[in-house]
Design a protein around this motif. Structure first.
Motif, PDB file in Angstrom:
ATOM      1  N   PHE A  12      -6.611   8.019   2.942  1.00  0.00           N
ATOM      2  CA  PHE A  12      -7.609   7.070   2.488  1.00  0.00           C
ATOM      3  C   PHE A  12      -7.541   5.846   3.398  1.00  0.00           C
ATOM      4  N   LEU A  13      -8.328   4.844   3.091  1.00  0.00           N
ATOM      5  CA  LEU A  13      -8.357   3.628   3.913  1.00  0.00           C
ATOM      6  C   LEU A  13      -7.684   2.490   3.173  1.00  0.00           C
ATOM      7  N   ASP A  14      -6.810   1.802   3.873  1.00  0.00           N
ATOM      8  CA  ASP A  14      -6.135   0.631   3.319  1.00  0.00           C
ATOM      9  C   ASP A  14      -6.510  -0.544   4.218  1.00  0.00           C
ATOM     10  N   ASP A  15      -7.398  -1.388   3.740  1.00  0.00           N
ATOM     11  CA  ASP A  15      -7.936  -2.493   4.547  1.00  0.00           C
ATOM     12  C   ASP A  15      -8.578  -1.972   5.829  1.00  0.00           C
TER      13      ASP A  15
ATOM     14  N   GLU B 124      -3.661   4.528  -6.873  1.00  0.00           N
ATOM     15  CA  GLU B 124      -3.910   4.443  -5.432  1.00  0.00           C
ATOM     16  C   GLU B 124      -5.007   3.430  -5.119  1.00  0.00           C
ATOM     17  N   ALA B 125      -5.971   3.303  -6.029  1.00  0.00           N
ATOM     18  CA  ALA B 125      -7.136   2.437  -5.795  1.00  0.00           C
ATOM     19  C   ALA B 125      -6.779   0.957  -5.721  1.00  0.00           C
ATOM     20  N   VAL B 126      -5.547   0.606  -6.037  1.00  0.00           N
ATOM     21  CA  VAL B 126      -5.105  -0.783  -5.886  1.00  0.00           C
ATOM     22  C   VAL B 126      -5.191  -1.178  -4.415  1.00  0.00           C
ATOM     23  N   THR B 127      -4.871  -0.234  -3.512  1.00  0.00           N
ATOM     24  CA  THR B 127      -4.932  -0.521  -2.078  1.00  0.00           C
ATOM     25  C   THR B 127      -5.868   0.418  -1.320  1.00  0.00           C
TER      26      THR B 127
END
Length: 196
Positions: free
Chosen positions: A56-59, A90-93
């Motif tokens: 997924f993408l983190d920032d 996971e959606a926190v970041t």
């Protein structure tokens, strides 16, 4: 009571005569080797739950998120989970550029390092980050896996036979097919998943 005994006697006698009159002559014991034995094949190996890396993408940065899956070698399930998006924790970041799909797309593993994914007709072309999410997730499915072939009767796509193939993460490529569009992405620039 006497009447039923009288009726039963001829029926039993007829059955006995039928069984003895089958035409098979009696014979002595014939020796023909060792007695028969039964060989039981071992049960197929049940799938062992494991951890896979969903990207997924983190920032905006491509990041591996470890996820427990019942059969981590089942590529179709792994791709389906990726399209399901990040979990609540996971959606926190984590964010995703992939559309949420109600059904798992068709996944076909080629004979080399290529994997094809057929999306539903209403899905628009994917962004570059979304293609990287797919390529990196597919590339890091560990070991060999058997992919589920595409449906031979859906939209005229011919089914390829399931393939067991050892994947090289850096040489894996994903080919995504949509309605009137297709895109290909290699996994050569994917970050490594975290070590357990």
């Amino acid at each position: 009571m006497k009447r039923s005994r009288v009726t039963a006697l001829p029926v039993g006698l007829a059955a006995a005569l039928t069984l003895t009159a089958c035409g098979v002559p009696p014979s002595d014991v014939i020796e023909a080797g060792e007695p028969a034995s039964v060989v039981f094949s071992p049960d197929p190996k049940p799938s062992v739950p494991g951890v896979v890396s969903l990207y997924f993408l983190d920032d905006g940065d491509l990041t591996a998120y470890p996820r427990k899956i019942d059969d981590p070698a089942d590529l179709r399930t792994v791709v389906g989970r990726l399209f399901g998006g990040p979990t609540t924790s996971e959606a926190v970041t984590a964010t995703t550029e992939l559309p949420r799909l109600t059904n798992t797309p068709d996944v076909t593993a080629g004979s080399g390092n290529g994997v094809s994914i057929k999306l539903p007709n209403d899905v628009a072309p994917l962004s570059h980050p979304a293609m990287l999410q797919l390529a990196c997730t597919v590339a890091h499915v560990s070991g060999s896996f058997a992919a589920v072939p595409a449906d031979a009767h859906r939209d005229g796509v011919l089914a390829a036979p399931p393939v067991n193939a050892q994947r090289s993460p850096s040489h894996t490529s994903v080919h995504v097919l949509g309605d009137g569009w297709s895109m290909t992405q290699s996994a050569d620039s994917c970050p490594d998943p975290p070590q357990p």
